[in-house]
Design a protein around this motif. Sequence first.
Motif, PDB file in Angstrom:
ATOM      1  N   TYR A 172      -5.488  -3.585 -13.662  1.00 15.65           N
ATOM      2  CA  TYR A 172      -5.487  -2.122 -13.512  1.00 15.65           C
ATOM      3  C   TYR A 172      -6.650  -1.625 -12.649  1.00 15.65           C
TER       4      TYR A 172
ATOM      5  N   THR B  42      -4.445   1.972 -12.416  1.00 12.25           N
ATOM      6  CA  THR B  42      -3.008   1.695 -12.456  1.00 12.25           C
ATOM      7  C   THR B  42      -2.749   0.289 -11.946  1.00 12.25           C
TER       8      THR B  42
ATOM      9  N   PRO C 290      -0.235   3.579 -15.378  1.00 17.97           N
ATOM     10  CA  PRO C 290      -1.633   3.723 -15.803  1.00 17.97           C
ATOM     11  C   PRO C 290      -1.952   2.801 -16.967  1.00 17.97           C
TER      12      PRO C 290
END
Length: 656
Positions: free
Chosen positions: A337, A491, A497
């Motif tokens: 992420y 993300t 996300p």
Amino acid sequence: MSHLEPLNLPETDDAATWGEWVRSRSSEELDRARTLVDRLRTDPPAEALEVLRLWDHAAGHLGGVAASGSLFGNVHPDQAVRDVADAAEQDADKLSTEWSLDRTLYEVFAGLAEEGLDATSARLLEKVRKDFRRSGVDRDDETRSRISAIRDRLTELDQEFSKLTRDDVRSIKVAPDRLAGLPDDWLAAHPAGDDGLVTVTTDYPDAIPVRMFAHDQDVRRDIVIAFLQRGWPDAEPLLEEMFALRQELASLVGYDDWPSYDADVKMIGSGSAIPEFIEKIAAAAAEPMRADLDTLLERYRRDHPDATEIPLYDSFYYQERVRQEQFDVDAQQVRAYFAFPKVRQGLLDVTGRLFGLRYERADVPVWHEDVAAYDVFRGDDVEPLGRIYLDLHPREGKYKHAAQFTLTDGVAGDQLPEGVLVCNFSRGLMEHDHVVTLFHEFGHLLHHVLAGHGEWFRFAGVATEWDFVEAPSQMLEEWAWDPAVLRSFATNDAGEPIPVELVEAMRRSDDYGKGIYARTQMFYAAMSYWFHADEARRAAGEEVAPLSDRMVDLQRKYAALPYLEGTHMFASFGHLGGYSSAYYTYMWSLVIAKDMFSAFDADGPGDLFSDERLAVATRYRDAVLAPGGTKDAADLVADFLGRPYSFDSYSAWLAR
């Protein structure tokens, strides 16, 4: 606000041009400084305020040379330019020493009447007078000559030590099949060479993933040993000479030892208070450390049934296993992420919203293609607050850690503040620890820019007591743990996300290991203090242990994890240069940071961007960051909290 222009850097990659720019600018700034000080010597103004302005501007010119010399000595890609920059920094330090020992100058300030000075200018006069007294200006000619020689040599030693820790990059070579466990993007970025082996360096983007994820114990051992051998053996004689000279300098100006001299201008107040603070934190962390180690050893014994302790080279890997298995946090999943470009933009978005700022990318000359420049504005203002540079990826010859460097200090109507963030992050996916580090260091950058609009160079930027400077940065780390904040930029490849549940698990996981962390920090702080305090005993004729032996003793007393035979971690412990005996600063500041954050968290967990919390952020910006060094740090914190700071929030955090 009058219109001010940032510094114009050379519009070329040519090293000769850069070297000449550093040389000529430094020479011009030093000449300006000398001219102002010569006037103070020969024809000082009648008004105390004007005397202070001349001195402060001279110090501003001098500080600018030292700052840019330090910056480009650590970041410019060409060795010749780094050498020119190092020389400029030495020239600035020599001139500073010359002034500090000039009795004619001292008498100018000693005789100043304080009538007509406001609180801030009176504070400046008090500090200037103390600077002179601490310099040894009142000593005899022979002593002052020795002090000057010591200071010049200390500058050289600090640069030599910094260069050694910067340039000593070690490596191991590993067959590709022995790197099982490493993330796919890391493996893709590390193809085998012509010899069929993968080179793994001790630079952070290489070494940290290997020690965390590599399944092969021998690979983990080899990279940790290489990492802890950096600087050895060349650093030891440099440090021995550095510590001895610091002790001699302290004694020449009337202090028992270097920590006492150094602490005299810090929040902690006295050298003897440093080991007391170390013991206080060590005691508070004892039970959390034991709980952390019990958990870690239980997991380690599943693979090594007869183990009675966890070797240092296995600790990172098995702490990661604990986080995966007990807290359901897989660092490789987490890093998916945190693509670097998103993190960088997210940092700007978050801090912009928090402090009412906006950042505009500046198409200006830089020293390397990796560097990004931004002009910083408040709200809808058209005049910038300052300029920042982000130099965030590793390269040969560059500073190896993470820090904020000053390019220029800011003073209202005179000069814009410009600062540089120097880090060594991956260009691809980042570990969350590195995201936290980026937020931390950016806190220094914000402090530098927001506090660059006062009246005096002396109080510009991060100009508070040195054991407070980490607190604002440590507090900004809190936003790197907030689910809503992270979801605004973190993300994965699919654009999803980061899940709230994962961030909450990461937070719980981070709570694991706090005891180990705190005790490790106290080991570092103890080295920093006792390496210097021992010199007073040596100077008195006592026998003291060699640095390597002393390090091992302190590691066994304070650290959670055992010493790794044959390693010499202190040889690359760069903080022994700039922080000298004051590494305790990091934990001292963290105590204050946790207390300051309590103002944001007074109503329990919630939206850190709520109107109420944004109002607290504005008050914090204006009460703690913007004033720079115009007040004592304890008073800045009290202005913000409405009370003196306390140990309570830190204790509660550590025990959680």
